[in-house]
Design a protein around this motif. Structure first.
Motif, PDB file in Angstrom:
ATOM      1  N   PRO A   1      39.918   9.187 111.561  1.00  0.00           N
ATOM      2  CA  PRO A   1      40.006   9.167 113.030  1.00  0.00           C
ATOM      3  C   PRO A   1      40.136  10.555 113.665  1.00  0.00           C
ATOM      4  CG  PRO A   1      41.366   7.421 112.109  1.00  0.00           C
ATOM      5  CD  PRO A   1      40.879   8.239 110.940  1.00  0.00           C
ATOM      6  N   GLN A   2      40.906  11.457 113.048  1.00  0.00           N
ATOM      7  CA  GLN A   2      41.080  12.788 113.642  1.00  0.00           C
ATOM      8  C   GLN A   2      39.755  13.553 113.644  1.00  0.00           C
ATOM      9  OE1 GLN A   2      43.235  11.603 111.181  1.00  0.00           O
ATOM     10  NE2 GLN A   2      44.679  10.924 112.776  1.00  0.00           N
ATOM     11  N   THR A   3      39.008  13.405 112.557  1.00  0.00           N
ATOM     12  CA  THR A   3      37.694  14.050 112.502  1.00  0.00           C
ATOM     13  C   THR A   3      36.780  13.469 113.576  1.00  0.00           C
ATOM     14  OG1 THR A   3      37.916  14.441 110.134  1.00  0.00           O
ATOM     15  CG2 THR A   3      35.693  14.510 111.025  1.00  0.00           C
ATOM     16  N   ALA A   4      36.835  12.148 113.751  1.00  0.00           N
ATOM     17  CA  ALA A   4      35.985  11.486 114.752  1.00  0.00           C
ATOM     18  C   ALA A   4      36.278  12.029 116.146  1.00  0.00           C
ATOM     19  CB  ALA A   4      36.188   9.976 114.712  1.00  0.00           C
ATOM     20  N   VAL A   5      37.537  12.237 116.464  1.00  0.00           N
ATOM     21  CA  VAL A   5      37.904  12.761 117.790  1.00  0.00           C
ATOM     22  C   VAL A   5      37.383  14.188 117.954  1.00  0.00           C
ATOM     23  CG1 VAL A   5      39.822  13.431 119.299  1.00  0.00           C
ATOM     24  CG2 VAL A   5      39.924  11.285 118.028  1.00  0.00           C
ATOM     25  N   ARG A   6      37.520  14.992 116.890  1.00  0.00           N
ATOM     26  CA  ARG A   6      37.016  16.372 116.981  1.00  0.00           C
ATOM     27  C   ARG A   6      35.496  16.384 117.143  1.00  0.00           C
ATOM     28  NH1 ARG A   6      41.307  17.428 113.170  1.00  0.00           N
ATOM     29  NH2 ARG A   6      39.923  17.037 111.402  1.00  0.00           N
ATOM     30  N   VAL A   7      34.825  15.486 116.403  1.00  0.00           N
ATOM     31  CA  VAL A   7      33.362  15.393 116.510  1.00  0.00           C
ATOM     32  C   VAL A   7      32.973  14.941 117.919  1.00  0.00           C
ATOM     33  CG1 VAL A   7      31.331  14.090 115.730  1.00  0.00           C
ATOM     34  CG2 VAL A   7      32.945  15.000 114.051  1.00  0.00           C
ATOM     35  N   ALA A   8      33.642  13.914 118.428  1.00  0.00           N
ATOM     36  CA  ALA A   8      33.333  13.403 119.776  1.00  0.00           C
ATOM     37  C   ALA A   8      33.523  14.497 120.817  1.00  0.00           C
ATOM     38  CB  ALA A   8      34.224  12.210 120.098  1.00  0.00           C
ATOM     39  N   SER A   9      34.583  15.269 120.671  1.00  0.00           N
ATOM     40  CA  SER A   9      34.865  16.340 121.632  1.00  0.00           C
ATOM     41  C   SER A   9      33.785  17.406 121.588  1.00  0.00           C
ATOM     42  CB  SER A   9      36.237  16.964 121.334  1.00  0.00           C
ATOM     43  OG  SER A   9      37.256  16.000 121.479  1.00  0.00           O
ATOM     44  N   LYS A  10      33.338  17.727 120.382  1.00  0.00           N
ATOM     45  CA  LYS A  10      32.272  18.718 120.235  1.00  0.00           C
ATOM     46  C   LYS A  10      30.983  18.210 120.868  1.00  0.00           C
ATOM     47  CE  LYS A  10      33.481  22.468 117.941  1.00  0.00           C
ATOM     48  NZ  LYS A  10      33.195  23.806 118.472  1.00  0.00           N
ATOM     49  N   PHE A  11      30.637  16.941 120.593  1.00  0.00           N
ATOM     50  CA  PHE A  11      29.414  16.367 121.148  1.00  0.00           C
ATOM     51  C   PHE A  11      29.489  16.341 122.678  1.00  0.00           C
ATOM     52  CE2 PHE A  11      26.356  14.301 118.135  1.00  0.00           C
ATOM     53  CZ  PHE A  11      26.889  14.803 116.967  1.00  0.00           C
ATOM     54  N   ALA A  12      30.678  16.060 123.199  1.00  0.00           N
ATOM     55  CA  ALA A  12      30.847  15.930 124.651  1.00  0.00           C
ATOM     56  C   ALA A  12      31.003  17.284 125.332  1.00  0.00           C
ATOM     57  CB  ALA A  12      32.059  15.063 124.953  1.00  0.00           C
ATOM     58  N   GLY A  13      31.339  18.295 124.554  1.00  0.00           N
ATOM     59  CA  GLY A  13      31.535  19.618 125.134  1.00  0.00           C
ATOM     60  C   GLY A  13      32.859  19.762 125.847  1.00  0.00           C
ATOM     61  N   THR A  14      33.760  18.838 125.610  1.00  0.00           N
ATOM     62  CA  THR A  14      35.085  18.904 126.234  1.00  0.00           C
ATOM     63  C   THR A  14      36.077  18.161 125.346  1.00  0.00           C
ATOM     64  OG1 THR A  14      36.355  18.354 128.217  1.00  0.00           O
ATOM     65  CG2 THR A  14      34.627  16.827 127.633  1.00  0.00           C
ATOM     66  N   GLU A  15      37.362  18.554 125.430  1.00  0.00           N
ATOM     67  CA  GLU A  15      38.383  17.897 124.607  1.00  0.00           C
ATOM     68  C   GLU A  15      38.579  16.460 125.071  1.00  0.00           C
ATOM     69  OE1 GLU A  15      40.187  18.931 121.886  1.00  0.00           O
ATOM     70  OE2 GLU A  15      38.736  20.566 121.876  1.00  0.00           O
ATOM     71  N   LEU A  16      38.488  15.527 124.128  1.00  0.00           N
ATOM     72  CA  LEU A  16      38.674  14.116 124.482  1.00  0.00           C
ATOM     73  C   LEU A  16      39.963  13.609 123.838  1.00  0.00           C
ATOM     74  CD1 LEU A  16      35.008  12.875 123.892  1.00  0.00           C
ATOM     75  CD2 LEU A  16      36.098  13.402 126.071  1.00  0.00           C
ATOM     76  N   PRO A  17      40.700  12.745 124.541  1.00  0.00           N
ATOM     77  CA  PRO A  17      41.927  12.190 123.963  1.00  0.00           C
ATOM     78  C   PRO A  17      41.590  11.137 122.908  1.00  0.00           C
ATOM     79  CG  PRO A  17      41.530  11.246 126.130  1.00  0.00           C
ATOM     80  CD  PRO A  17      40.454  12.264 125.906  1.00  0.00           C
ATOM     81  N   GLU A  18      42.433  11.066 121.873  1.00  0.00           N
ATOM     82  CA  GLU A  18      42.173  10.099 120.798  1.00  0.00           C
ATOM     83  C   GLU A  18      42.405   8.681 121.288  1.00  0.00           C
ATOM     84  OE1 GLU A  18      44.069  10.917 117.101  1.00  0.00           O
ATOM     85  OE2 GLU A  18      43.574   8.967 116.258  1.00  0.00           O
ATOM     86  N   SER A  19      41.458   7.811 120.974  1.00  0.00           N
ATOM     87  CA  SER A  19      41.634   6.380 121.226  1.00  0.00           C
ATOM     88  C   SER A  19      40.809   5.634 120.193  1.00  0.00           C
ATOM     89  CB  SER A  19      41.181   6.005 122.642  1.00  0.00           C
ATOM     90  OG  SER A  19      39.769   5.999 122.715  1.00  0.00           O
ATOM     91  N   ASP A  20      41.199   4.400 119.905  1.00  0.00           N
ATOM     92  CA  ASP A  20      40.466   3.605 118.920  1.00  0.00           C
ATOM     93  C   ASP A  20      39.013   3.420 119.350  1.00  0.00           C
ATOM     94  OD1 ASP A  20      42.755   3.426 117.482  1.00  0.00           O
ATOM     95  OD2 ASP A  20      43.239   1.360 118.071  1.00  0.00           O
ATOM     96  N   THR A  21      38.828   3.201 120.640  1.00  0.00           N
ATOM     97  CA  THR A  21      37.469   2.988 121.149  1.00  0.00           C
ATOM     98  C   THR A  21      36.616   4.230 120.941  1.00  0.00           C
ATOM     99  OG1 THR A  21      38.411   1.547 122.838  1.00  0.00           O
ATOM    100  CG2 THR A  21      36.152   2.284 123.187  1.00  0.00           C
ATOM    101  N   LEU A  22      37.173   5.380 121.280  1.00  0.00           N
ATOM    102  CA  LEU A  22      36.420   6.635 121.127  1.00  0.00           C
ATOM    103  C   LEU A  22      36.046   6.849 119.665  1.00  0.00           C
ATOM    104  CD1 LEU A  22      35.401   9.351 122.372  1.00  0.00           C
ATOM    105  CD2 LEU A  22      37.568  10.318 121.622  1.00  0.00           C
TER     106      LEU A  22
END
Lengths: 146, 165
Positions: free
Chosen positions: B62-83
């Motif tokens: 999950p932590q890797t997924a959040v970091r990947v999502a943030s990189k793809f989005a170009g902004t820091e995203l908060p961790e959530s199960d959905t994300l």
């Protein structure tokens, strides 16, 4: 994220309105972020082809960004149905599956262009300008970076 | 398992991750899996049917997924199960789609099914659908790809017959 010179509607100078269709909320959010860097405005979202058709009728967007692989009704079928009802519809397919048969099928059924995922903002920007043609103007507003 | 089926997936993962994460990736480890698939984090599964059939699983903690999502989005995203779920599924979708595109250019035809969350530890690989597990090391963390693909023998037969006519 890089900012682009805003693309506006020629007829009224208003932001271009987009309908974003993808079964992935994550993908939709990323597309929305990208179109915002073009000065675009979100008209609506849909997570499958059937909802895309009703959302098109409801929002009458300037551009549809449509995924292909989706549950219930796939993007190419939805594009065909929208174009049948609205021949003026401008639909850009956005999919990770970018082989020629898929692209040809989409174009034959009324899509105007195809962009492969992962979406490169600069590629989508050029495609949007091309698809809108004379119906869009590119503003030279301050802050334009592309 | 045939390497010509695997290489497009390795290339696609490398390209998708490099583009999305804006960094280079390396293949950290590569192994054949004969036992039932054991998830390492949150996993998305995509079925492929047609001339080649099987499945691809992408697996991230999950932590890797959040970091990947943030990189793809170009902004820091908060961790959530959905994300986390959405990120893993979309990553699997993009990697598989790009690989299938390359294989299609080689003359293979398929259908890619929408990603689904892989919530069980999966069926045991059969002898002709042995799974290859590849670990991609990225700046955002390790990303595992588990591939089990085989040629569709019926389609192969049809192609051979057509070629012989």
């Amino acid at each position: 994220m890089e900012q682009f010179a805003p693309v506006k509607r020629s007829k009224d100078g208003q932001p271009v309105r987009y309908l974003v269709v993808d079964d992935s909320v994550f993908a939709r959010k990323n597309l929305v972020r990208i179109i915002e860097t073009f000065g675009g405005q979100l008209a609506g979202e849909a997570g499958d082809g059937a909802t895309a058709i009703t959302e098109y009728d409801r929002t009458n967007p300037d551009i549809v960004l449509m995924d292909i692989t989706m549950p219930q009704m796939e993007g190419i079928e939805a594009a065909e149905k929208i174009v049948r009802q609205h021949p003026e519809a401008r639909i850009v397919m956005v999919s990770s599956v970018g082989y020629q048969e898929n692209i040809v099928a989409a174009l034959q059924r009324g899509a105007r262009h195809f962009v492969q995922k992962p979406v490169k903002p600069e590629v989508l920007y050029e495609v949007i300008k091309y698809v809108l043609g004379e119906d869009a103007t590119v503003s030279n507003a301050a802050g334009a970076g592309a | 398992m045939k390497m010509e089926l695997i290489q497009p997936f390795i290339n696609a993962a490398d390209a998708v991750l490099a583009e999305g994460l804006q960094c280079s990736t390396t293949v950290g480890s590569l192994s054949m899996e004969e036992e039932a698939y054991r998830r390492k984090g949150v996993a998305a599964l995509i079925w492929v049917t047609g001339d080649i059939e099987g499945r691809v699983i992408l697996d991230l903690d999950p932590q890797t997924a959040v970091r990947v999502a943030s990189k793809f989005a170009g902004t820091e995203l908060p961790e959530s199960d959905t994300l986390v779920r959405e990120t893993v599924c979309e990553l699997a979708n993009q990697v598989t789609g790009n690989a299938i595109t390359a294989l299609n250019d080689q003359g293979f035809h398929f259908r890619v099914h929408p990603p689904i969350l892989h919530t069980t530890d999966g069926a045991k690989s059969s002898e002709d659908t042995e799974a290859l597990v590849i670990c991609f090391e990225t700046a955002s963390g390790s990303i595992f790809m588990n591939i089990a693909l085989r040629y569709n023998r019926r389609r192969q037969g049809e192609r051979a017959m057509a070629a012989g006519q």
